[in-house]
Design an enzyme around this catalytic site. Sequence first.
Site, short mmCIF file in Angstrom:
data_model
loop_
_atom_site.label_atom_id
_atom_site.label_comp_id
_atom_site.label_asym_id
_atom_site.label_seq_id
_atom_site.Cartn_x
_atom_site.Cartn_y
_atom_site.Cartn_z
N HIS A 1 13.31 0.91 -17.32
CA HIS A 1 12.52 1.13 -16.10
C HIS A 1 13.26 2.05 -15.14
O HIS A 1 14.47 2.26 -15.25
CB HIS A 1 12.22 -0.20 -15.40
N GLY B 1 3.76 1.67 -1.47
CA GLY B 1 4.70 1.71 -2.59
C GLY B 1 4.27 2.65 -3.71
O GLY B 1 3.22 3.29 -3.63
N LYS C 1 13.74 -0.45 -9.70
CA LYS C 1 13.11 -1.74 -10.04
C LYS C 1 14.06 -2.88 -9.67
O LYS C 1 15.23 -2.86 -10.01
CB LYS C 1 12.76 -1.80 -11.52
N PHE D 1 -0.22 -4.29 -16.28
CA PHE D 1 -1.66 -4.03 -16.25
C PHE D 1 -2.07 -2.92 -17.22
O PHE D 1 -3.24 -2.56 -17.25
CB PHE D 1 -2.11 -3.70 -14.83
N ALA E 1 0.82 -1.23 0.00
CA ALA E 1 0.00 0.00 0.00
C ALA E 1 0.85 1.27 0.00
O ALA E 1 0.42 2.28 -0.53
CB ALA E 1 -0.94 -0.02 1.21
N THR F 1 7.37 -7.97 -18.13
CA THR F 1 6.76 -7.69 -19.44
C THR F 1 7.67 -8.17 -20.57
O THR F 1 7.20 -8.79 -21.53
CB THR F 1 6.51 -6.17 -19.59
N ALA G 1 -0.76 -10.37 -14.01
CA ALA G 1 -0.39 -9.76 -15.28
C ALA G 1 0.96 -9.08 -15.08
O ALA G 1 1.10 -8.29 -14.14
CB ALA G 1 -1.44 -8.73 -15.73
N PRO G 2 1.94 -9.36 -15.92
CA PRO G 2 3.23 -8.67 -15.76
C PRO G 2 3.11 -7.18 -16.08
O PRO G 2 3.99 -6.41 -15.72
CB PRO G 2 4.15 -9.38 -16.76
N THR H 1 6.30 -8.39 -10.08
CA THR H 1 6.96 -9.18 -11.12
C THR H 1 8.21 -9.84 -10.54
O THR H 1 8.71 -9.44 -9.49
CB THR H 1 7.35 -8.29 -12.32
P1 NAP Z 1 7.87 -0.08 -4.43
O1 NAP Z 1 7.64 1.38 -4.63
O2 NAP Z 1 9.21 -0.54 -3.99
O3 NAP Z 1 6.74 -0.59 -3.41
C1 NAP Z 1 6.74 -1.88 -2.86
C2 NAP Z 1 5.98 -1.80 -1.54
O4 NAP Z 1 5.80 -3.12 -1.05
C3 NAP Z 1 6.70 -1.01 -0.46
O5 NAP Z 1 5.79 -0.07 0.11
C4 NAP Z 1 7.08 -2.07 0.56
O6 NAP Z 1 7.03 -1.57 1.87
C5 NAP Z 1 5.98 -3.09 0.36
N1 NAP Z 1 6.29 -4.43 0.81
C6 NAP Z 1 7.46 -5.12 0.71
N2 NAP Z 1 7.33 -6.34 1.22
C7 NAP Z 1 6.04 -6.44 1.66
C8 NAP Z 1 5.30 -7.47 2.27
N3 NAP Z 1 5.86 -8.68 2.55
N4 NAP Z 1 4.01 -7.25 2.59
C9 NAP Z 1 3.43 -6.06 2.32
N5 NAP Z 1 4.10 -5.03 1.74
C10 NAP Z 1 5.38 -5.23 1.41
O7 NAP Z 1 7.56 -0.88 -5.77
P2 NAP Z 1 6.51 -0.53 -6.94
O8 NAP Z 1 7.17 0.30 -7.98
O9 NAP Z 1 5.22 -0.07 -6.34
O10 NAP Z 1 6.34 -1.97 -7.61
C11 NAP Z 1 5.93 -3.09 -6.84
C12 NAP Z 1 5.99 -4.33 -7.69
O11 NAP Z 1 5.03 -4.22 -8.75
C13 NAP Z 1 7.33 -4.58 -8.40
O12 NAP Z 1 7.57 -5.96 -8.46
C14 NAP Z 1 7.12 -4.04 -9.80
O13 NAP Z 1 7.96 -4.65 -10.76
C15 NAP Z 1 5.68 -4.42 -10.00
N6 NAP Z 1 4.94 -3.63 -10.98
C16 NAP Z 1 4.06 -4.31 -11.76
C17 NAP Z 1 3.27 -3.64 -12.64
C18 NAP Z 1 2.26 -4.40 -13.43
O14 NAP Z 1 1.56 -3.80 -14.27
N7 NAP Z 1 2.13 -5.71 -13.21
C19 NAP Z 1 3.38 -2.25 -12.77
C20 NAP Z 1 4.30 -1.59 -11.98
C21 NAP Z 1 5.07 -2.28 -11.06
P3 NAP Z 1 8.43 -1.32 2.68
O15 NAP Z 1 9.19 -0.33 1.87
O16 NAP Z 1 7.94 -0.84 4.00
O17 NAP Z 1 9.10 -2.66 2.74
#
Ligand code: NAP
Length: 206
Positions: free
Chosen positions: A119, A10, A123, A92, A8, A130, A89-90, A68
């Site tokens: 990216h 992130g 990341k 969305f 939430a 993707t 979905a890798p 991902t």
């Molecule tokens: P981010 O900014 O690093 O956010 C990740 C969040 O997850 C952080 O707030 C972190 O909190 C939290 N977290 C870590 N471990 C956790 C756990 N065990 N339980 C609950 N929360 C936890 O990363 P992001 O850019 O949002 O991306 C997140 C993921 O989504 C990545 O793998 C990225 O590649 C993927 N992504 C996918 C798509 C898609 O369309 N499928 C699009 C964008 C990103 P803390 O910092 O407190 O640990």
Amino acid sequence: MKVALFGAGGKVGSVLIPSLEAAGHEVVDGRDGPDGCDVAVDFTRPDAVAGNVERCLAAGVPVVIGTTGFDADAVDAQARAAGFPCFHAPNFARGASLMMRFAVEAARVFPDAEIVELHHATKRDAPSGTAKATAARMGGDPPIHSIRLPGLIAHQEVIFGGPGETLTIRHDTTSREVFVPGVLAALEKVRDLPPGLTLGLDAVLS
Ligand code: NAP
């Protein structure tokens, strides 16, 4: 629906909260536990997914996974054993889904292709999910080049080369709000999917 959101705080999660609430969902932090939720969403980190999915499946809550780089086969086995559906979905973004589809079509004409995925610098996984999904769908094992730089969000080019011409198919994410419609569609459909992990945005977009 009541949605448990893992990640939430992130970059993606913080965009999803107001958007899911605006769509009428109640959003709670997944770290507080998924009990009593209808569905969960995971945008965390690759090594957190299996544990979060385990907690959700134990609570009878299907999971929409955006993270991902996690072990999809292991999560598929977890979900099958629990008898619940999960979805991943890798990417969305609907435009990224089209990019992959167009790349598959172009690969039938141009056997020589390379993928460049770009990216933001934080990341964790490379190549991107993707890019790996695009390569798998194209066949022929195209090389993937990964670029990580500040200033980028999520971008991909699939470049095809033939005698006297090149063709470039490119998708750019300019705002993380692009992921919201796909996540909302997955939330609506995930409980109708079969037990196990269903992959790809096309499965939840009509
Ligand atoms: P981010 O900014 O690093 O956010 C990740 C969040 O997850 C952080 O707030 C972190 O909190 C939290 N977290 C870590 N471990 C956790 C756990 N065990 N339980 C609950 N929360 C936890 O990363 P992001 O850019 O949002 O991306 C997140 C993921 O989504 C990545 O793998 C990225 O590649 C993927 N992504 C996918 C798509 C898609 O369309 N499928 C699009 C964008 C990103 P803390 O910092 O407190 O640990």
